[in-house]
Design an enzyme around this catalytic site. Structure first.
Site, PDB file in Angstrom:
ATOM      1  N   TYR A  95      71.281  -5.726  27.060  1.00  0.00           N
ATOM      2  CA  TYR A  95      71.529  -4.452  26.369  1.00  0.00           C
ATOM      3  C   TYR A  95      70.711  -4.443  25.085  1.00  0.00           C
ATOM      4  CZ  TYR A  95      74.435  -0.543  24.594  1.00  0.00           C
ATOM      5  OH  TYR A  95      74.894   0.661  24.120  1.00  0.00           O
ATOM      6  N   LYS A 150      69.873  -2.290  29.858  1.00  0.00           N
ATOM      7  CA  LYS A 150      70.525  -1.068  29.415  1.00  0.00           C
ATOM      8  C   LYS A 150      69.872  -0.710  28.079  1.00  0.00           C
ATOM      9  CE  LYS A 150      74.879   0.977  27.848  1.00  0.00           C
ATOM     10  NZ  LYS A 150      76.292   0.754  27.458  1.00  0.00           N
TER      11      LYS A 150
END
Length: 309
Positions: A143, A168
């Site tokens: 992420y 992400k």
């Protein structure tokens, strides 16, 4: 791992990604029964995957035993219907402990959140991911948001880690993300993780990243799914109605408070009847006037969905 990755890929292609809330009782303790009920409600809407104990799930406030019980409950409730990918983070040593808990509980993967309060060079970020990855056989989604910005030069190092499967993105720098995507292995998974991802879904799709997470799904899956259907049908008129009359006002309200990307979502879930409790400190619940505005906005959003059915 290959099976988990393919299931996650299919989920990303066919439905919204759900980031459930963590339920607390009035004394601030984990309310496991209410959490299970919330998970069941999320599952009933047909998400592509569940991502419990992440940012929306207040991972930052969870003790290891609480985390273990929440992950086990989410895996049990999902019962294999959708992949369960759980958050891990902070320093690599703590992230590795949480990853071990997730693996033991039967999770399908982990979302590696940014290390705590550290700006690091690319070599350090890659080594951080490598150390977490060495502690688990679960697939890892990195992420990138806040202080974590993976450069094109860092992609090769991450690609050499066998269980890293994608990104992400929370920066919404599409020029930069396009470069990362072109440099990454062709089979990596990418998804839009902006705070209100529907606002930028069409822009992300234009560079080949159509999948996205939805905070709205945590409290109004009807609205989130309605937008998703319009998005995949290229029904721009329907998307623009939802954006202009619901999502834009929601973002404007969210921007009025610090920490509202979690606390406003949780307030909306309570308005819908979910027994999820308050946020844990250092977050704080929104004041009554913002909850009142949120309630009116929810009414409008749900009416828009009803009008299209």
């Amino acid at each position: 791992m290959a099976t988990a990755v393919e299931r996650l890929r299919r989920g990303m292609e066919t439905a919204v990604l759900s980031f459930p809330l963590t339920a607390f009782d009035p004394d601030g303790r984990i309310d496991l029964d209410s959490f299970r009920a919330h998970i069941r409600h999320q599952l009933s809407a047909g998400p592509g995957a569940l991502f419990p104990c992440c940012g929306t799930g207040e991972y930052f406030s969870l003790a290891e035993d609480e985390y273990a019980s929440l992950v086990a409950a989410a895996v049990e409730e999902a019962a294999g219907a959708v992949p369960v990918v759980v958050g891990v983070g902070y320093g690599w040593a703590q992230a590795a402990r949480f990853a071990a808990i997730a693996e033991n509980a039967g999770a399908d993967g982990v979302l590696l959140m940014p290390p705590y309060l550290v700006e690091a060079p690319q070599a350090g970020l890659v080594e951080h991911v490598r150390r977490v990855a060495a502690s688990t056989e679960l697939p890892i989604i990195v992420y990138q948001r806040a202080q974590v910005k993976v450069a094109v030069g860092g992609v090769a190092g991450l690609a050499a880690i066998p269980n890293v499967i994608g990104f992400k993105d929370g920066h919404s720098d599409l020029d930069r993300l396009q470069r990362l995507k072109l440099a990454a292995p062709a089979d990596w998974l990418f998804f839009n993780g902006a705070a209100t991802a529907e606002m930028q879904a069409r822009a992300y799709r234009s560079i080949g990243v159509p999948a996205y997470s939805s905070a709205v799904h945590a409290f109004a899956p009807e609205i989130a799914q309605s937008f998703f259907r319009a998005f995949h049908a290229d029904d721009h008129a329907a998307m623009e109605r939802l954006l202009s009359e619901f999502y834009v006002p929601l973002v404007e309200l969210r921007d009025q408070g610090i920490g509202y990307s979690v606390s406003l979502v949780k307030a909306a879930a309570r308005l819908r009847g979910a027994n999820v409790g308050s946020v844990r400190a250092p977050l704080a619940d929104p004041p009554p006037e913002h909850v009142e505005a949120l309630d009116a906005l929810l009414t409008k959003g749900l009416a828009l969905v009803a009008a299209t059915q």
